[in-house]
Motif scaffolding. Structure first.
Motif, PDB file in Angstrom:
ATOM      1  N   ILE A 268       0.856  -1.195   0.000  1.00  0.00           N
ATOM      2  CA  ILE A 268       0.000   0.000   0.000  1.00  0.00           C
ATOM      3  C   ILE A 268       0.894   1.248   0.000  1.00  0.00           C
ATOM      4  CG2 ILE A 268      -1.739   1.326   1.284  1.00  0.00           C
ATOM      5  CD1 ILE A 268      -2.888  -1.331   2.281  1.00  0.00           C
ATOM      6  N   GLY A 269       0.615   2.144  -0.940  1.00  0.00           N
ATOM      7  CA  GLY A 269       1.393   3.382  -1.047  1.00  0.00           C
ATOM      8  C   GLY A 269       2.597   3.243  -1.953  1.00  0.00           C
ATOM      9  N   GLU A 270       2.864   2.017  -2.416  1.00  0.00           N
ATOM     10  CA  GLU A 270       4.056   1.791  -3.250  1.00  0.00           C
ATOM     11  C   GLU A 270       3.723   1.842  -4.739  1.00  0.00           C
ATOM     12  OE1 GLU A 270       7.099   1.440  -2.140  1.00  0.00           O
ATOM     13  OE2 GLU A 270       6.592   1.305  -0.005  1.00  0.00           O
ATOM     14  N   VAL A 271       4.777   2.102  -5.532  1.00  0.00           N
ATOM     15  CA  VAL A 271       4.643   1.968  -6.985  1.00  0.00           C
ATOM     16  C   VAL A 271       5.040   0.534  -7.325  1.00  0.00           C
ATOM     17  CG1 VAL A 271       5.529   2.717  -9.215  1.00  0.00           C
ATOM     18  CG2 VAL A 271       5.116   4.395  -7.401  1.00  0.00           C
ATOM     19  N   ILE A 272       4.157  -0.131  -8.053  1.00  0.00           N
ATOM     20  CA  ILE A 272       4.390  -1.546  -8.361  1.00  0.00           C
ATOM     21  C   ILE A 272       4.376  -1.764  -9.872  1.00  0.00           C
ATOM     22  CG2 ILE A 272       3.394  -2.430  -6.228  1.00  0.00           C
ATOM     23  CD1 ILE A 272       0.868  -3.052  -8.144  1.00  0.00           C
ATOM     24  N   ARG A 273       4.708  -2.965 -10.273  1.00  0.00           N
ATOM     25  CA  ARG A 273       4.533  -3.372 -11.677  1.00  0.00           C
ATOM     26  C   ARG A 273       3.665  -4.617 -11.680  1.00  0.00           C
ATOM     27  NH1 ARG A 273       7.210  -0.922 -15.624  1.00  0.00           N
ATOM     28  NH2 ARG A 273       8.470   0.821 -14.877  1.00  0.00           N
ATOM     29  N   ILE A 274       2.690  -4.627 -12.574  1.00  0.00           N
ATOM     30  CA  ILE A 274       1.722  -5.719 -12.616  1.00  0.00           C
ATOM     31  C   ILE A 274       2.011  -6.585 -13.833  1.00  0.00           C
ATOM     32  CG2 ILE A 274      -0.729  -6.295 -12.595  1.00  0.00           C
ATOM     33  CD1 ILE A 274      -1.186  -3.269 -11.884  1.00  0.00           C
ATOM     34  N   PHE A 275       2.017  -7.894 -13.592  1.00  0.00           N
ATOM     35  CA  PHE A 275       2.344  -8.842 -14.676  1.00  0.00           C
ATOM     36  C   PHE A 275       1.200  -9.805 -14.922  1.00  0.00           C
ATOM     37  CE2 PHE A 275       6.256  -7.475 -12.822  1.00  0.00           C
ATOM     38  CZ  PHE A 275       7.106  -7.318 -13.908  1.00  0.00           C
ATOM     39  N   GLY A 276       1.144 -10.281 -16.149  1.00  0.00           N
ATOM     40  CA  GLY A 276       0.354 -11.465 -16.483  1.00  0.00           C
ATOM     41  C   GLY A 276      -1.130 -11.271 -16.482  1.00  0.00           C
ATOM     42  N   GLY A 292       6.205  -5.304 -17.169  1.00  0.00           N
ATOM     43  CA  GLY A 292       4.934  -5.140 -16.469  1.00  0.00           C
ATOM     44  C   GLY A 292       4.355  -3.753 -16.633  1.00  0.00           C
ATOM     45  N   VAL A 293       3.183  -3.585 -16.047  1.00  0.00           N
ATOM     46  CA  VAL A 293       2.480  -2.300 -16.149  1.00  0.00           C
ATOM     47  C   VAL A 293       2.610  -1.568 -14.812  1.00  0.00           C
ATOM     48  CG1 VAL A 293       0.222  -1.227 -16.508  1.00  0.00           C
ATOM     49  CG2 VAL A 293       0.848  -3.282 -17.780  1.00  0.00           C
ATOM     50  N   PRO A 294       3.136  -0.324 -14.848  1.00  0.00           N
ATOM     51  CA  PRO A 294       3.305   0.381 -13.574  1.00  0.00           C
ATOM     52  C   PRO A 294       1.977   0.901 -13.017  1.00  0.00           C
ATOM     53  CG  PRO A 294       4.084   1.738 -15.400  1.00  0.00           C
ATOM     54  CD  PRO A 294       3.640   0.444 -15.998  1.00  0.00           C
ATOM     55  N   ALA A 295       1.866   0.922 -11.722  1.00  0.00           N
ATOM     56  CA  ALA A 295       0.660   1.447 -11.071  1.00  0.00           C
ATOM     57  C   ALA A 295       1.008   1.829  -9.635  1.00  0.00           C
ATOM     58  CB  ALA A 295      -0.444   0.401 -11.075  1.00  0.00           C
ATOM     59  N   HIS A 296       0.152   2.660  -9.072  1.00  0.00           N
ATOM     60  CA  HIS A 296       0.337   3.071  -7.679  1.00  0.00           C
ATOM     61  C   HIS A 296      -0.740   2.377  -6.843  1.00  0.00           C
ATOM     62  CE1 HIS A 296      -0.316   5.999  -4.290  1.00  0.00           C
ATOM     63  NE2 HIS A 296       0.963   5.733  -4.189  1.00  0.00           N
ATOM     64  N   VAL A 297      -0.343   1.720  -5.754  1.00  0.00           N
ATOM     65  CA  VAL A 297      -1.319   1.001  -4.923  1.00  0.00           C
ATOM     66  C   VAL A 297      -1.915   1.975  -3.911  1.00  0.00           C
ATOM     67  CG1 VAL A 297      -1.682  -0.906  -3.319  1.00  0.00           C
ATOM     68  CG2 VAL A 297       0.006  -1.132  -5.150  1.00  0.00           C
TER      69      VAL A 297
END
Ligand code: BTN
Length: 331
Positions: A268-276, A292-297
């Motif tokens: 939570i609060g982190e920038v992540i990359r989403i896969f698959g 992956g696709v970057p997103a902010h949680v």
């Protein structure tokens, strides 16, 4: 229960405190020779039992052999339990028993797995002596689409058990990886056993693998995998996880554990990359790359969905998938 198991149970209860063979024999109503034979058999299995007939026997605090006696006595309710030195996969065994010997809840525990499996068909390294590989089979009173919530409950149960038994504060990386000291120490694989006729989920298996003590894991896997640092008994850990998990999955009420899940979340609060395949509908028009696709949680929903905002400002709640955290994991 065999005399050997009864002797072990007695020694487990007095862990660290010597007790004479005569006292054990009288308590169990067996001969001193039977106790002596049981002690020898337990030592041959790897239990560290100090002492001898004149000075009393004591189970060493560091003795950490998985045993039915050492676990069952600590369970808050009686459930069917099978403990194996080696098995292909505890999840596979649970699913086999669901068909051949249906009884639930059923707990399968192993010291080592030869075909341990993880999510996305990956293998799960399961060496002996250091990890805890367990599967809980139960008949869910909830629908299959809530399996993600059951897995979230399992990660909370592992965090609670790690705190109780080992004094370690863990974090949860969505969906269900448990982290300690910046490394993954536990993976969870939830599977359904479908009825051939009913085509509904008859049973659910929650498989949990915890790296308890340091293990020699080489290569890339070793860089990512951590452990809880040892200094505790795997029997105690197994019992604590089950004692925490059973009440959570019986009710499966998010109010019982989702606040705790969110507090433990390391995303939570982190920038992540989403896969698959987990990338949701609203992302289907965006190109995916290997990175992956970057997103902010922004948060995690009460149904354990990952609430994200993409770079273009659109938001979505993901229900499955795999993510990586861009920054170094701190928890
Ligand atoms: C993951 O991290 O991808 C999930 C790993 C799940 C491993 C556990 S160990 C006990 C149970 N038996 C298996 O074969 N897998 C699960």
């Amino acid at each position: 229960m065999s005399t050997k198991d009864k002797v072990l149970l007695d020694l487990e209860k007095r862990k660290g405190v010597p007790v004479s063979g005569t006292i054990i024999a009288n308590k169990l109503g067996v001969s001193r020779t039977a106790v002596w034979k049981a002690i020898n058999a337990l030592r041959a299995e790897g239990h560290v039992i100090e002492g001898g007939s004149g000075i009393g026997y004591v189970l060493d605090q560091k003795s950490d052999v998985l045993s039915k006696a050492g676990i069952s006595d600590q369970l808050s309710e009686h459930i069917a339990l099978h403990v194996f030195e080696e098995i292909d996969s505890t999840n596979k065994e649970a699913k086999r028993l669901a068909i051949s010997e249906p009884s639930e809840p059923l707990l399968i525990i192993a010291d080592r797995q030869t075909e341990g499996r993880g999510r996305f068909g990956r293998s799960f390294y399961s060496p002996s002596g250091t990890g805890l590989y367990m599967s809980l089979l139960f008949r869910p009173e909830f629908s299959a689409d809530r399996a993600g919530l059951a897995t979230a409950a399992a990660s909370v149960a592992v965090c609670r058990a790690a705190k109780e038994v080992a004094g370690r504060q863990c974090g949860i990386k969505w969906v269900n990886d448990v982290y300690y000291n910046g490394k993954k120490i536990c993976g969870i694989l939830t599977e359904g056993v479908t009825g051939i006729e009913s085509k509904t989920i008859d049973y659910m298996v929650i498989g949990i693998g915890i790296n308890c003590h340091p293990a020699d894991i080489s290569g890339e896997a070793g860089d990512r995998a951590g452990d809880l640092g040892g200094g505790f008994s795997r029997n105690d850990m197994a019992a604590a996880v089950v004692n925490e998990l059973l009440p959570l999955i019986r009710k499966l009420d998010p109010r019982q554990f989702m606040d705790e899940y969110r507090s433990a979340s390391i995303v939570i609060g982190e920038v992540i990359r989403i896969f698959g395949s987990g990338i949701g509908n609203r992302m289907s028009d965006q190109s995916q790359t290997d990175s992956g696709v970057p997103a902010h949680v922004t948060d995690i929903s009460d149904q354990a969905g990952l609430m994200v905002v993409y770079a273009d400002g659109r938001s979505e709640t993901l229900t499955s998938g795999e993510i990586t955290i861009r920054k170094e994991i701190k928890s």
